[in-house]
Design an enzyme around this catalytic site. Structure first.
Site, mmCIF file in Angstrom:
data_model
loop_
_atom_site.group_PDB
_atom_site.id
_atom_site.type_symbol
_atom_site.label_atom_id
_atom_site.label_comp_id
_atom_site.label_asym_id
_atom_site.label_seq_id
_atom_site.Cartn_x
_atom_site.Cartn_y
_atom_site.Cartn_z
ATOM 1 N NE ARG A 103 40.654 26.455 26.965
ATOM 2 C CZ ARG A 103 41.472 26.577 25.927
ATOM 3 N NH1 ARG A 103 41.112 27.310 24.899
ATOM 4 N NH2 ARG A 103 42.639 25.993 25.901
ATOM 5 C CB THR A 107 32.305 22.307 25.040
ATOM 6 O OG1 THR A 107 32.575 22.842 26.360
ATOM 7 C CG2 THR A 107 31.620 20.959 25.168
ATOM 8 C CG ASP A 202 47.734 26.087 30.725
ATOM 9 O OD1 ASP A 202 46.757 25.367 30.494
ATOM 10 O OD2 ASP A 202 47.776 26.866 31.713
ATOM 11 C CG ASP A 205 49.674 24.091 33.160
ATOM 12 O OD1 ASP A 205 48.928 24.160 34.162
ATOM 13 O OD2 ASP A 205 49.501 23.279 32.235
#
Ligand code: URA
Length: 212
Positions: A103, A107, A202, A205
Site C-alpha cells: 500500500r 495515496t 498493522d 508488523d
C-alpha cells in the site's frame, strides 16, 4: 459480492486476544493460524467436488473428492503469508501462488511488486488471503489481477474488514465476477491513516515485527 461474517464464539474470543496490543508476535501468529482454519471451513463451503468411487473394508461406494483443476490459494504478501498454513491445513491439495502488493502510504493505492501465479486461471477457484480489508485497494487490485488471467470465482479470506473498504470493493467489483468475502468481523470505520478501528494495528508488523 457476497459477504460472510463468521459469527462463532471461538472466532470472537480469538479475535479479541489478537486485537489486544499486549499479545506478542508468537501468540499472534498462532491465533491467526487458528482463526484462518475456522474461516477456511466457511470459505471452502462451495469448493468444487466430484463423485469418487472407493472401496471401504465392507463395500464399494461413491464418495466425494475435490475436483480438478485444483483450487488456488493466493496469499497477498507480506501479511497474507501468516494465513497460508491455516488455509492449506483444510485444503492441502490446493496449489499456492503469491502476489506481492504494497500500500502506498500517501495515496493508499495498491502497487504490485511481485507475482508468482499461473498465466491462465480459467476455471480455477481462487482463495485470496489478506488479513485486513481496509480501503479495499489491495483486494480490488488482486481480484483484477486474477480476473485478467481468466479467474471468475474468487473468495477473499480476511480477518477484519472496514465498512468503507467493503463498500468500495462492492462498487468496484459489482457483478463482474463471483466474489465472496469471508471475514471474522466488520469493524467500525477507518481512521485518517487508513487503519481499521478498533482493528488490531498493522497486521504485518504484528505477525513479523517492524521492518524499516
Ligand atoms: N493494514 C493493516 O495492517 N492494518 C490496518 O488497520 C489497515 C491496513
Amino acid at each position: 459480492m457476497r459477504l460472510h461474517v463468521i459469527d462463532h464464539p471461538l472466532v470472537a474470543h480469538k479475535l479479541t486476544v489478537l486485537r489486544n496490543q499486549e499479545t506478542a508476535s508468537p501468540t499472534f501468529r498462532l491465533l491467526v493460524d487458528e482463526l484462518v482454519t475456522l474461516l477456511a471451513y466457511e470459505a471452502t463451503r462451495e469448493v468444487r467436488t466430484e463423485p469418487h468411487m472407493i472401496t471401504t473394508p465392507v463395500t464399494t461406494t461413491v464418495g466425494t473428492r475435490i475436483a480438478d483443476p485444483r483450487p488456488l490459494v493466493v496469499p497477498i504478501l507480506r501479511a497474507g503469508l501468516g494465513m497460508l498454513d491455516g488455509m492449506t491445513r483444510l485444503l492441502p491439495t490446493a496449489e499456492v501462488g503469491f502476489l506481492g502488493m504494497q500500500r502506498d502510504e500517501q495515496t493508499f493505492e495498491a502497487v504490485t511488486y511481485a507475482n508468482r501465479l499461473p498465466d491462465d486461471l480459467t476455471g480455477r477457484q481462487c482463495f485470496l488471503l489478506d488479513p485486513m480489508l481496509a480501503t479495499g485497494g489491495t483486494l480490488i487490485a488482486a481480484i483484477n489481477f486474477l480476473f485478467d488471467r481468466g479467474a471468475r470465482d474468487v473468495t477473499a479470506v480476511c480477518l477484519l474488514a472496514a465498512p468503507e473498504g467493503l463498500d468500495i470493493l462492492d462498487k468496484a467489483i459489482g457483478d463482474r465476477v463471483d466474489v465472496k468475502v469471508v471475514v471474522a468481523a466488520v469493524d467500525e470505520r477507518l481512521d485518517e491513516n487508513g487503519y481499521i478501528v478498533p482493528g488490531l494495528g498493522d497486521a504485518g508488523d504484528r505477525l513479523y515485527g517492524v521492518v524499516d
